[in-house]
Design an enzyme around this catalytic site. Structure first.
Site, PDB file in Angstrom:
ATOM      1  N   GLY A 288     171.717 111.467  83.771  1.00 60.90           N
ATOM      2  CA  GLY A 288     172.856 112.316  83.445  1.00 60.90           C
ATOM      3  C   GLY A 288     173.568 111.725  82.261  1.00 60.90           C
TER       4      GLY A 288
ATOM      5  N   ASP B 172     169.210 102.138  87.910  1.00 59.50           N
ATOM      6  CA  ASP B 172     170.448 102.566  87.276  1.00 59.50           C
ATOM      7  C   ASP B 172     170.345 102.215  85.808  1.00 59.50           C
ATOM      8  OD1 ASP B 172     173.044 103.544  87.067  1.00 59.50           O
ATOM      9  OD2 ASP B 172     173.824 101.513  87.127  1.00 59.50           O
ATOM     10  N   THR B 173     170.501 103.222  84.987  1.00 59.42           N
ATOM     11  CA  THR B 173     170.331 102.965  83.561  1.00 59.42           C
ATOM     12  C   THR B 173     171.658 103.202  82.857  1.00 59.42           C
ATOM     13  OG1 THR B 173     169.575 105.225  83.368  1.00 59.42           O
ATOM     14  CG2 THR B 173     167.896 103.551  83.479  1.00 59.42           C
TER      15      THR B 173
ATOM     16  N   GLY C  40     174.607 104.309  80.445  1.00 59.37           N
ATOM     17  CA  GLY C  40     174.755 105.656  79.890  1.00 59.37           C
ATOM     18  C   GLY C  40     175.084 105.721  78.412  1.00 59.37           C
TER      19      GLY C  40
ATOM     20  N   GLY D 115     166.276  95.146  28.291  1.00 60.53           N
ATOM     21  CA  GLY D 115     167.541  94.634  27.743  1.00 60.53           C
ATOM     22  C   GLY D 115     167.278  93.331  27.022  1.00 60.53           C
TER      23      GLY D 115
ATOM     24  N   SER E  67     167.411  89.373  25.824  1.00 60.56           N
ATOM     25  CA  SER E  67     167.277  88.121  26.574  1.00 60.56           C
ATOM     26  C   SER E  67     168.677  87.694  27.027  1.00 60.56           C
ATOM     27  CB  SER E  67     166.663  87.054  25.662  1.00 60.56           C
ATOM     28  OG  SER E  67     166.711  85.811  26.319  1.00 60.56           O
ATOM     29  N   GLY E  68     168.809  87.352  28.287  1.00 62.92           N
ATOM     30  CA  GLY E  68     170.106  86.917  28.801  1.00 62.92           C
ATOM     31  C   GLY E  68     171.014  88.065  29.205  1.00 62.92           C
TER      32      GLY E  68
ATOM     33  N   LYS F 185     168.572  90.995  33.168  1.00 59.92           N
ATOM     34  CA  LYS F 185     167.456  91.769  33.749  1.00 59.92           C
ATOM     35  C   LYS F 185     166.891  91.080  34.986  1.00 59.92           C
ATOM     36  CE  LYS F 185     164.904  91.506  30.055  1.00 59.92           C
ATOM     37  NZ  LYS F 185     165.824  90.722  29.232  1.00 59.92           N
TER      38      LYS F 185
ATOM     39  N   SER G 119     161.036  94.260  26.545  1.00 64.47           N
ATOM     40  CA  SER G 119     160.433  95.510  26.032  1.00 64.47           C
ATOM     41  C   SER G 119     161.340  96.192  24.998  1.00 64.47           C
ATOM     42  CB  SER G 119     160.067  96.455  27.179  1.00 64.47           C
ATOM     43  OG  SER G 119     161.078  96.527  28.155  1.00 64.47           O
TER      44      SER G 119
HETATM   45  P1  ADP Z   1     167.344  88.207  31.301  1.00 67.61           P
HETATM   46  O1  ADP Z   1     166.399  88.285  32.410  1.00 67.61           O
HETATM   47  O2  ADP Z   1     167.838  89.544  30.864  1.00 67.61           O
HETATM   48  O3  ADP Z   1     166.895  87.358  30.166  1.00 67.61           O
HETATM   49  P2  ADP Z   1     168.844  86.551  33.081  1.00 67.61           P
HETATM   50  O4  ADP Z   1     169.009  87.392  34.287  1.00 67.61           O
HETATM   51  O5  ADP Z   1     167.836  85.488  33.048  1.00 67.61           O
HETATM   52  O6  ADP Z   1     168.688  87.521  31.824  1.00 67.61           O
HETATM   53  O7  ADP Z   1     170.246  85.894  32.724  1.00 67.61           O
HETATM   54  C1  ADP Z   1     171.463  86.558  32.827  1.00 67.61           C
HETATM   55  C2  ADP Z   1     172.591  85.562  32.978  1.00 67.61           C
HETATM   56  O8  ADP Z   1     173.810  86.266  32.993  1.00 67.61           O
HETATM   57  C3  ADP Z   1     172.485  84.777  34.273  1.00 67.61           C
HETATM   58  O9  ADP Z   1     172.870  83.446  34.046  1.00 67.61           O
HETATM   59  C4  ADP Z   1     173.518  85.493  35.129  1.00 67.61           C
HETATM   60  O10 ADP Z   1     174.086  84.597  36.092  1.00 67.61           O
HETATM   61  C5  ADP Z   1     174.565  85.899  34.128  1.00 67.61           C
HETATM   62  N1  ADP Z   1     175.360  87.036  34.551  1.00 67.61           N
HETATM   63  C6  ADP Z   1     176.699  87.080  34.533  1.00 67.61           C
HETATM   64  N2  ADP Z   1     177.163  88.249  34.977  1.00 67.61           N
HETATM   65  C7  ADP Z   1     176.085  88.987  35.263  1.00 67.61           C
HETATM   66  C8  ADP Z   1     175.902  90.305  35.786  1.00 67.61           C
HETATM   67  N3  ADP Z   1     176.939  91.094  36.086  1.00 67.61           N
HETATM   68  N4  ADP Z   1     174.647  90.756  35.955  1.00 67.61           N
HETATM   69  C9  ADP Z   1     173.577  89.983  35.640  1.00 67.61           C
HETATM   70  N5  ADP Z   1     173.683  88.728  35.157  1.00 67.61           N
HETATM   71  C10 ADP Z   1     174.924  88.224  34.981  1.00 67.61           C
END
Ligand code: ADP
Length: 608
Positions: free
Chosen positions: A11, A89-90, A92, A445, A447-448, A451, A519
Site C-alpha cells: 500500500g 513489512d516493507t 513505504g 586557444g 598556449s596557456g 585548454k 590548433s
Molecule cells: P593550455 O592548455 O591552453 O596551454 P593550461 O591549461 O596548461 O593552458 O594553462 C592554463 C593556466 O591558467 C593554468 O595554470 C591554470 O591554472 C590557469 N588558469 C587561471 N584561471 C583559469 C581558468 N579560469 N580556466 C583555466 N585555466 C585557468
C-alpha cells in the site's frame, strides 16, 4: 494446524499498512502486557487523540531499519491458535517498489490495501502487477478506512467490482475483497456491527483458513551447486541447499548443463553422513564418478529444468537510470552469476491498463518484456513451477546494485533468434550501451589559455556522471601516434588530420573524445569538423587574451618565444586565427576554473 502462511502487505504510505498489521497483532492478543501498556502511553502523546495508535507497534521495525539491522524488508513472525505467519513489512518510502518486489518474492499471499475514500489508485494496480510478476497466486484486497466513508456498502461494492474487473487479467487462484477499518478494528479479527451487510470473514480468520498449497514438485530433486569441496584428492563433494525434492544414496542423478549421469555415493547433512536429504537442507553430495560440475551447475533427478543462452523475460526495472537495449549486466539465477546483455526491449506493460506499449527504453518501476542473452548456458525452470529456478536479478556491473528482477518466460533458440542475428552492432547501439551521446569536444586557444586545465575539469565532471570519456592531448599524441611528425605546415595538417580521425573512431565506439590542442588555423579546425562530422564536433574556444596567457606563462614558453628560442610560436611569431564559428566560447580572465567549467557544462547540455 495449517501450514505457515507467508504474506506481504502492500500500500502507499498513508493507506494504513502498519496500523492494519499492528491492530491484527494487538487484537489477536499477540502482544506482551507491558508492550501494550507502553503503546497506550506512547499514543497519548501521539497523534491519535488518546486512542491507541497501532502503527506504533511496528515502529520498532522502523528503528531496526534505521540502525541498519534490516536493510530492505523486515520480517515479523506471529502465531495464532490456528496458524503461524510471517509477514514481510516493507518501508513505504520511494524505494518501496524495490522492497516490495523483494518481499513479494518470498510470499504466498499479498494483502493490498486500498483507501475506501479514494478507491483504486495507480499504485494499487502497480502493486498487484508486481505481485503477479513475482508469482503470488493469492490476493486479498483490504478496503481500509471504511469508517471514513461511514461504512457505506455501496462504496465498498463499487470498489470491489473494479478490483475484480482489473484482477481478471492475472491468473490469481484466489481473490478476497474485504472492507476493514484498521484504526477501529472492523473486520480485522472480528466481524463488525458497523458493517452487518458484509457476510465474509474477518481478515485474520481468512488468513488462518486459506489454503495456499503449492504445486507439488517434491518428486523433482533439484540441487543448485554453491561450492565444490575438495578437502583432499580422494574427496570431491558438491555443496548447496536442496531447492526441491528428496535425494537418496544410490539415486541416479543428472548434472546440468553438462547432461552427465552418475549415482549418489554419499550424502552429508552438515558433517553427518545420512541416507537421504530433502528440500531446504544444506548438503554435500559425493557421486560415484567424475562429472563436470562447478558453482552454478545443478544436480537433479526427474526435473523439468531447461538450459538456455537466449530467452525472453519479464522484468521489473528498479534502477534510477533507464534500461536501453544493448546494456550489459550480471545476471544471477540460482547460484549462477553470469554476464548478460539485454538485447532488445519488446514492449513495456502499462501498469494501469496492462496494454503492451512498444518502447526503446524503460524507467524505474516499469515492467517490460525483453530478450536477454547470457554468455554461457544457464539452467532455469518455469517460474510458476519453481520460483527458485525461474526468477533472476540483473546486477549493475559498476554499482553492484540490483537493477531489475525478472522471470524467464521462454527460451529462444539461437536459430530462432532473428532479431539478434539481424542486429548489427552500430555506433548507435554502442552509444546506447553506454547511455551517452558521443561527441568530440575540441578545445582550441592560445598556449596557456586554459585548454588542458578546462578539458581536464570537464572530463572529470563527465566521468563523475558515469560517462565514458577519453582525452587526447599533446603528450599522448606527439609521443605515440604522431611521433614521426614535426612542426612544418604539412606535418601540422597531418597532425590534426590524424587526431580528428582518432576522435571519429572514439565517437564510433560510443566514447566522448576530448582534445586540447592549440590548433591555430581555421582551415585545420574546419577539416577536423568535417572528418569528425558536423553534428558531433563541438568547438570550444578558450578565448583568454594573449596578454593574460603571456602573463601566466605556465611553461615559460612565451619567454622563450619572445627571445626567439622557439620559432613559429602561435600568437607571437605565427598567427592564431580566432575561430569564426565556435560552438562554445569561454574567456577565463577573472574567472575560476570551476566557474568556466560550470559554464561549459551548461552549454554542453545543448549538444549532449
Ligand atoms: P593550455 O592548455 O591552453 O596551454 P593550461 O591549461 O596548461 O593552458 O594553462 C592554463 C593556466 O591558467 C593554468 O595554470 C591554470 O591554472 C590557469 N588558469 C587561471 N584561471 C583559469 C581558468 N579560469 N580556466 C583555466 N585555466 C585557468
Amino acid at each position: 494446524m495449517q501450514s505457515m502462511l507467508k504474506f506481504i502487505t502492500c500500500g502507499s504510505v498513508d493507506d494504513g499498512k502498519s496500523t492494519l498489521i499492528g491492530h491484527m497483532l494487538y487484537d489477536a492478543k499477540l502482544l506482551f502486557a507491558d508492550q501494550e501498556k507502553a503503546l497506550a502511553l506512547d499514543s497519548k502523546v501521539g497523534s491519535n487523540s488518546g486512542k491507541i495508535d497501532y502503527s506504533l507497534l511496528l515502529d520498532g521495525l522502523m528503528a531496526e531499519r534505521e540502525q541498519g539491522i534490516t536493510i530492505d524488508v523486515a520480517y515479523r513472525y506471529f502465531t495464532t491458535d490456528k496458524r503461524s505467519f510471517i509477514v514481510a513489512d516493507t518501508p513505504g518510502h520511494e524505494e518501496y517498489t524495490r522492497n516490495m518486489a523483494v518481499g513479494a518474492s518470498f510470499a504466498d499471499l499479498a494483502i493490498i490495501l486500498l483507501d475506501a475514500s479514494k478507491g483504486i489508485m495507480i499504485q494499487t494496480k502497480r502493486h498487484t502487477r508486481i505481485c503477479a510478476l513475482m508469482g503470488i497466486k493469492h490476493m486479498v484486497f483490504a478496503v481500509n478506512k471504511m469508517d471514513l466513508v461511514k461504512y457505506d456498502q455501496k462504496t465498498f461494492k463499487e470498489i470491489e467490482k473494479s478490483v475484480r474487473e482489473f484482477s481478471d487479467e492475472f491468473s490469481f487462484e484466489s481473490i478476497y475483497v474485504v472492507p476493514v477499518s484498521a484504526t477501529e478494528g472492523d473486520f480485522i479479527t472480528t466481524k463488525s456491527e458497523n458493517m452487518t451487510w458484509f457476510t465474509g470473514e474477518p481478515l485474520l480468520t481468512y488468513l488462518e483458513n486459506i489454503s495456499v498449497g503449492q504445486v507439488s514438485i517434491e518428486d523433482e530433486f533439484v540441487l543448485p551447486i554453491q561450492r565444490v569441496s575438495r578437502p583432499n584428492h580422494t574427496f570431491r563433494g558438491f555443496q548447496g541447499q536442496i531447492s526441491s525434492g528428496v535425494v537418496h544414496v544410490g539415486d541416479e542423478i543428472t548434472t546440468l548443463p553438462s547432461g552427465e549421469t552418475a549415482k549418489v555415493k554419499e550424502i552429508y547433512n552438515t558433517d553427518c553422513k545420512v541416507e537421504q536429504a530433502w528440500k531446504g537442507q544444506a548438503v554435500t553430495i559425493q557421486l560415484d564418478k567424475e562429472v563436470d560440475v562447478s558453482r552454478g551447475c545443478v544436480i537433479c533427478k526427474n526435473s523439468k529444468l531447461k538450459v538456455s543462452t537466449v530467452f525472453t523475460a519479464k522484468l521489473l526495472w528498479m534502477d534510477d537510470g533507464k534500461l536501453v537495449a544493448g546494456k550489459n549486466y550480471i545476471l544471477q539465477i540460482g547460484t549462477k552469476k553470469i554476464p548478460a546483455v539485454v538485447m532488445n526491449l519488446k514492449y513495456r506493460i502499462d501498469v494501469n491498463s496492462g496494454v503492451h506499449v512498444p518502447t526503446d527504453h524503460i524507467t524505474k518501476n516499469e515492467i517490460a518484456v525483453c530478450d536477454i542473452s547470457v554468455s554461457d548456458k544457464i539452467i532455469y525452470d518455469n517460474f510458476q513451477h519453481n520460483k527458485d529456478m525461474g526468477g533472476f536479478i540483473l546486477v549493475d556491473r559498476v554499482t553492484h546494485m540490483t537493477s531489475a528482477c525478472g522471470v524467464i518466460e521462454h527460451s529462444l533458440r539461437r536459430g530462432d533468434n532473428v532479431i539478434w542475428q539481424n542486429m548489427d552492432i552500430t555506433r548507435d547501439s554502442r552509444a546506447k550501451q553506454k547511455d551517452q551521446v558521443p561527441k568530440t569536444l575540441w578545445f582550441t586557444g592560445l598556449s596557456g589559455s586554459g585548454k588542458s586545465t578546462l578539458a581536464n575539469e570537464i572530463e572529470k565532471r563527465l566521468f563523475g556522471q558515469g560517462k565514458h570519456t577519453m582525452s587526447l592531448d599533446g603528450d599522448n599524441i606527439r609521443m605515440g601516434l604522431n611521433r614521426n611528425l614535426g612542426f612544418k605546415e604539412q606535418d601540422r595538417i597531418e597532425n590534426i588530420r590524424r587526431i580528428s580521425e582518432v576522435c571519429k573512431l572514439m565517437n564510433d565506439a560510443g566514447i566522448i573524445a576530448i582534445t586540447s590542442f592549440i590548433s591555430p588555423y581555421e582551415a585545420d579546425r574546419e577539416n577536423a569538423r568535417k572528418i569528425v562530422g558536423e553534428g558531433d564536433f563541438i568547438e570550444i574556444y578558450v578565448a583568454t587574451p594573449l596578454s593574460e596567457c603571456e602573463k601566466r606563462d605556465v611553461k615559460g614558453l612565451y619567454k622563450k618565444a619572445r627571445s626567439g628560442e622557439i620559432p613559429n610560436f602561435s600568437g607571437i611569431s605565427s598567427p592564431y586565427e580566432i575561430p569564426e564559428h565556435p560552438d562554445i566560447v569561454v574567456d577565463t580572465v577573472g574567472k575560476t576554473v570551476e566557474e568556466c567549467a560550470d559554464y561549459i557544462m551548461e552549454e554542453l547540455k545543448k549538444f549532449m
